[in-house]
Design a protein around this motif. Structure first.
Motif, short mmCIF file in Angstrom:
data_model
loop_
_atom_site.label_atom_id
_atom_site.label_comp_id
_atom_site.label_asym_id
_atom_site.label_seq_id
_atom_site.Cartn_x
_atom_site.Cartn_y
_atom_site.Cartn_z
N ARG A 69 0.83 -1.20 0.00
CA ARG A 69 0.00 0.00 0.00
C ARG A 69 0.87 1.26 0.00
O ARG A 69 0.59 2.23 -0.71
CB ARG A 69 -0.92 0.00 1.22
N TRP A 70 1.94 1.24 0.80
CA TRP A 70 2.82 2.41 0.89
C TRP A 70 3.52 2.66 -0.44
O TRP A 70 3.61 3.81 -0.90
CB TRP A 70 3.84 2.20 1.99
N MET A 71 4.02 1.61 -1.09
CA MET A 71 4.69 1.76 -2.38
C MET A 71 3.71 2.28 -3.43
O MET A 71 4.06 3.15 -4.25
CB MET A 71 5.28 0.43 -2.82
N PHE A 72 2.49 1.79 -3.39
CA PHE A 72 1.49 2.27 -4.35
C PHE A 72 1.19 3.75 -4.11
O PHE A 72 1.07 4.53 -5.06
CB PHE A 72 0.21 1.43 -4.23
N ASN A 73 1.07 4.11 -2.85
CA ASN A 73 0.80 5.52 -2.53
C ASN A 73 1.94 6.42 -2.97
O ASN A 73 1.72 7.52 -3.50
CB ASN A 73 0.55 5.67 -1.03
N MET A 74 3.20 5.97 -2.75
CA MET A 74 4.35 6.76 -3.19
C MET A 74 4.35 6.92 -4.70
O MET A 74 4.63 7.99 -5.24
CB MET A 74 5.66 6.10 -2.74
N PHE A 75 4.00 5.83 -5.39
CA PHE A 75 3.99 5.85 -6.87
C PHE A 75 2.93 6.80 -7.39
O PHE A 75 3.11 7.43 -8.44
CB PHE A 75 3.76 4.43 -7.39
N THR A 76 1.82 6.91 -6.67
CA THR A 76 0.72 7.78 -7.11
C THR A 76 0.81 9.18 -6.51
O THR A 76 -0.09 10.01 -6.73
CB THR A 76 -0.63 7.15 -6.73
N GLY A 77 1.87 9.45 -5.74
CA GLY A 77 2.05 10.79 -5.19
C GLY A 77 1.30 11.06 -3.91
O GLY A 77 1.14 12.22 -3.52
N ASP A 78 0.87 10.01 -3.23
CA ASP A 78 0.17 10.17 -1.95
C ASP A 78 1.12 9.77 -0.82
O ASP A 78 1.29 8.59 -0.52
CB ASP A 78 -1.09 9.31 -1.92
N ALA A 79 1.74 10.75 -0.19
CA ALA A 79 2.71 10.47 0.88
C ALA A 79 2.09 10.63 2.26
O ALA A 79 2.81 10.67 3.26
CB ALA A 79 3.93 11.38 0.74
N GLY A 80 0.78 10.74 2.33
CA GLY A 80 0.13 10.87 3.63
C GLY A 80 -0.11 12.32 4.02
O GLY A 80 -0.02 13.24 3.20
N THR A 81 -0.41 12.49 5.29
CA THR A 81 -0.74 13.82 5.82
C THR A 81 0.26 14.20 6.91
O THR A 81 0.61 13.38 7.76
CB THR A 81 -2.16 13.82 6.42
N SER A 82 0.71 15.43 6.85
CA SER A 82 1.65 15.93 7.86
C SER A 82 0.94 16.13 9.18
O SER A 82 -0.14 16.74 9.23
CB SER A 82 2.28 17.25 7.40
N ARG A 83 1.53 15.66 10.24
CA ARG A 83 0.96 15.82 11.58
C ARG A 83 0.96 17.27 12.02
O ARG A 83 -0.03 17.78 12.55
CB ARG A 83 1.74 14.99 12.60
N GLN A 84 2.08 17.95 11.81
CA GLN A 84 2.22 19.29 12.36
C GLN A 84 1.47 20.34 11.55
O GLN A 84 1.11 21.40 12.10
CB GLN A 84 3.70 19.66 12.48
N PHE A 85 1.21 20.08 10.26
CA PHE A 85 0.54 21.08 9.43
C PHE A 85 -0.88 20.66 9.05
O PHE A 85 -1.62 21.48 8.52
CB PHE A 85 1.35 21.34 8.16
N SER A 86 -1.21 19.38 9.26
CA SER A 86 -2.53 18.85 8.86
C SER A 86 -2.82 19.11 7.39
O SER A 86 -3.95 19.43 7.00
CB SER A 86 -3.63 19.47 9.73
N ARG A 87 -1.79 18.98 6.59
CA ARG A 87 -1.89 19.14 5.14
C ARG A 87 -1.19 17.98 4.47
O ARG A 87 -0.37 17.30 5.09
CB ARG A 87 -1.25 20.46 4.69
N PRO A 88 -1.50 17.71 3.19
CA PRO A 88 -0.80 16.62 2.50
C PRO A 88 0.72 16.82 2.52
O PRO A 88 1.21 17.94 2.35
CB PRO A 88 -1.35 16.71 1.07
#
Length: 327
Positions: A69-88
């Motif tokens: 799932r993580w590799m797929f997300n990295m490949f599609t440009g989805d690196a998660g959400t930043s904790r400190q900024f609450s932004r992608p």
């Protein structure tokens, strides 16, 4: 092997290397001591909050499922959400990378041009006074911490002479009126840009100067240089040919130095309050913003791999003596 096949092979190897680095980053963060979910939360989180994070991040799934799932997300440009900024994460890191790139890339390139010329002049005249004593300034700068150079420039040109601002990327008025790429077209930005840019140039002149000096010393007595002297070519023409032959080691260190400059701007950016990768990485470590840290490490690794690939291509284009095996 044809040149095109060689380039194709290098592309495949570079992709596999990036894949291996990404795999290492995933497992190194997941296998750190303690629960990975606690790295995504502030200390003192309740068990319910921890379980909620584990569920939302898929941490209750088997490790290989998390990895895919993580590799797929990295490949599609989805690196998660930043904790400190609450932004992608991609949005947060993208802004910081842009700010660091516009500081580090021009600074390193100018440093390499000036440093290479300086190093070539040191090595072109064996036994001269300039060769003996000219090595002192780059060694002095190279052994001086970058933050000290930054503080010295601030003290002299900002605090004492009052010629430039002490820090930040824009004035308060400009921050309120412009945003996005328009920032870099304002006079306020370029006014604030001078001292950080100068710090990068001064700090990273050391590497090309020393490498070019050693390379010129090595090639200045080779047969082609002797032949050009016998032909009666002008000093400037022979100097250009000598720099071309001696430039390959300098080109080799350019990607790694650039990557080091981008990832090592922490103290420079802190001194000048510059909102780039260095400051973001520092703040993310303090805030335990694991998704941002992981993505930043991956970007730096990709930059180094890409830089080495470009160097391999330049090698075969710049120096005709270098050929692909079987060509």
């Amino acid at each position: 092997m044809s040149r095109l096949s060689y380039y194709g092979q290098r592309v495949v190897m570079s992709i596999l290397l990036v894949f291996a680095i990404a795999t290492f980053l995933f497992f190194s963060f997941r296998l750190m001591p303690g629960d990975y979910a606690t790295l995504l939360l502030q200390q003192g989180a309740s068990p319910e909050q921890v379980e909620s994070v584990r569920e939302s991040w898929g941490l209750n799934d088997p490790l290989y499922v998390q990895y895919l799932r993580w590799m797929f997300n990295m490949f599609t440009g989805d690196a998660g959400t930043s904790r400190q900024f609450s932004r992608p994460v991609v949005e947060v890191v993208g802004t910081a990378v842009r700010n660091s790139m516009i500081l580090a890339l021009p600074g390193v390139l100018v440093a390499f041009v000036i440093g290479s010329l300086y190093g070539a002049l040191m090595g072109i005249k064996p036994g001269s006074r300039f060769e003996r004593y000219g090595i002192i300034p780059p060694n002095l700068v190279g052994t001086t911490p970058d933050f000290f150079i930054a503080i010295l420039l601030v003290y002299v040109f900002a605090s004492t002479l009052g010629l430039f601002p002490t820090g930040s990327m824009l004035s308060i008025e400009a921050q309120k009126s412009v945003s996005g790429w328009r920032i870099y077209t304002t006079g306020s930005f370029w006014y604030h840009y001078v001292l950080p840019f100068s710090t990068v140039v001064i700090k990273y002149m050391y590497y090309p100067a020393m490498v070019m000096r050693g390379s010129v010393v090595e090639v200045r007595n080779q047969e082609f240089a002797t032949y050009q002297r016998l032909l009666g070519l002008s000093s400037w023409t022979r100097f250009k040919h000598l720099m071309k032959h001696a430039s390959l080691p300098v080109i080799t260190v350019l990607p790694s130095v650039t990557a080091r400059a981008i990832s090592g701007l922490v103290l420079i950016e802190i001194v000048f309050n510059w909102p780039g990768v260095g400051a973001l990485l520092f703040n993310s470590v303090i805030a335990r913003d694991t998704p941002v840290i992981q993505f930043l490490f991956l970007l730096v690794a990709i930059w180094i791999v890409l830089g080495n690939f470009v160097v391999d291509v330049f090698y075969t284009l710049i120096d005709p003596r270098i050929t692909v095996e079987g060509e």
